[in-house]
Design a protein around this motif. Structure first.
Motif, PDB file in Angstrom:
ATOM      1  N   GLN A 191      -1.456   5.079  13.140  1.00 21.13           N
ATOM      2  CA  GLN A 191      -2.787   4.499  13.121  1.00 21.13           C
ATOM      3  C   GLN A 191      -2.997   3.667  11.862  1.00 21.13           C
ATOM      4  O   GLN A 191      -2.527   4.036  10.783  1.00 21.13           O
ATOM      5  CB  GLN A 191      -3.839   5.616  13.169  1.00 21.13           C
ATOM      6  N   LEU A 192      -3.696   2.553  12.026  1.00 21.96           N
ATOM      7  CA  LEU A 192      -4.169   1.732  10.908  1.00 21.96           C
ATOM      8  C   LEU A 192      -5.683   1.646  11.045  1.00 21.96           C
ATOM      9  O   LEU A 192      -6.184   1.297  12.117  1.00 21.96           O
ATOM     10  CB  LEU A 192      -3.579   0.326  10.950  1.00 21.96           C
ATOM     11  N   VAL A 193      -6.385   1.956   9.972  1.00 23.57           N
ATOM     12  CA  VAL A 193      -7.844   1.947  10.013  1.00 23.57           C
ATOM     13  C   VAL A 193      -8.369   1.078   8.885  1.00 23.57           C
ATOM     14  O   VAL A 193      -8.139   1.366   7.704  1.00 23.57           O
ATOM     15  CB  VAL A 193      -8.415   3.367   9.898  1.00 23.57           C
ATOM     16  N   SER A 210     -10.064  -2.388   3.069  1.00 21.10           N
ATOM     17  CA  SER A 210      -8.968  -1.427   2.987  1.00 21.10           C
ATOM     18  C   SER A 210      -8.323  -1.269   4.352  1.00 21.10           C
ATOM     19  O   SER A 210      -8.990  -1.395   5.383  1.00 21.10           O
ATOM     20  CB  SER A 210      -9.471  -0.069   2.509  1.00 21.10           C
ATOM     21  N   CYS A 211      -7.052  -0.981   4.338  1.00 27.21           N
ATOM     22  CA  CYS A 211      -6.292  -0.731   5.570  1.00 27.21           C
ATOM     23  C   CYS A 211      -5.462   0.518   5.305  1.00 27.21           C
ATOM     24  O   CYS A 211      -4.458   0.463   4.601  1.00 27.21           O
ATOM     25  CB  CYS A 211      -5.415  -1.931   5.878  1.00 27.21           C
ATOM     26  N   LEU A 263      -7.451  -5.885   0.722  1.00 23.23           N
ATOM     27  CA  LEU A 263      -7.663  -7.321   0.719  1.00 23.23           C
ATOM     28  C   LEU A 263      -8.920  -7.588  -0.100  1.00 23.23           C
ATOM     29  O   LEU A 263     -10.030  -7.275   0.337  1.00 23.23           O
ATOM     30  CB  LEU A 263      -7.823  -7.876   2.129  1.00 23.23           C
ATOM     31  N   GLN A 264      -8.731  -8.126  -1.294  1.00 24.25           N
ATOM     32  CA  GLN A 264      -9.854  -8.522  -2.141  1.00 24.25           C
ATOM     33  C   GLN A 264     -10.228  -9.950  -1.778  1.00 24.25           C
ATOM     34  O   GLN A 264      -9.376 -10.847  -1.850  1.00 24.25           O
ATOM     35  CB  GLN A 264      -9.468  -8.433  -3.617  1.00 24.25           C
ATOM     36  N   THR A 299      -8.448  -7.876  10.607  1.00 26.15           N
ATOM     37  CA  THR A 299      -7.557  -6.848  11.109  1.00 26.15           C
ATOM     38  C   THR A 299      -6.262  -6.852  10.311  1.00 26.15           C
ATOM     39  O   THR A 299      -5.726  -7.915  10.001  1.00 26.15           O
ATOM     40  CB  THR A 299      -7.234  -7.102  12.595  1.00 26.15           C
ATOM     41  N   CYS A 300      -5.781  -5.660  10.012  1.00 25.09           N
ATOM     42  CA  CYS A 300      -4.483  -5.570   9.342  1.00 25.09           C
ATOM     43  C   CYS A 300      -3.415  -5.202  10.370  1.00 25.09           C
ATOM     44  O   CYS A 300      -3.711  -4.628  11.423  1.00 25.09           O
ATOM     45  CB  CYS A 300      -4.498  -4.541   8.220  1.00 25.09           C
TER      46      CYS A 300
END
Length: 124
Positions: free
Chosen positions: A3-5, A21-22, A81-82, A95-96
């Motif tokens: 899972q990626l959240v 954040s991912c 991701l800044q 989306t990552c």
């Protein structure tokens, strides 16, 4: 379960900043290239906007270079991701994806896993 959240999206004024954040679970991110993609309303998916490769190198699309910064914390199994100097045109679902880098020069990667996305809205 793999899972990626993503998290950290929201409403921000033009010129503002957000950090997305991912977070990965069920697998370790350090063996994968991670890319951030986005899809604006009524448009197709764009990206990758930036890529963090397994050797720590980072790559950026011209439209976000100098404004966005991708980083990873392999201990926390999370990629960030800044996003600075945000513009209304940056409004999208971000989306990552975790996968394999195929071409650093062409910003190419094959995504294996996707997150569900987080909404970023830039508006005054």
């Amino acid at each position: 379960q793999v899972q990626l959240v993503e998290s950290g999206g929201g409403l921000v004024q033009p010129g503002g900043s957000l950090r997305l954040s991912c977070a990965a679970s069920g697998f370790s991110l350090d063996g994968y290239a991670i890319g951030w993609f986005r899809q604006a309303p009524g448009k197709g998916r764009e990206g990758p906007l930036c890529i963090s490769s397994t050797d720590g190198s980072t790559y950026y699309k011209d439209s976000v270079k100098g404004r966005f910064a991708i980083s990873r914390d392999n201990v926390k199994n999370t990629v960030y991701l800044q996003m600075n100097s945000l513009e209304p045109e940056d409004t999208a679902v971000y989306t990552c994806a975790a996968g394999r880098l195929t071409s650093a020069q062409a910003m190419g990667m094959i995504p294996y896993y996707w997150g569900q996305g987080t909404q970023v809205t830039v508006s005054s």
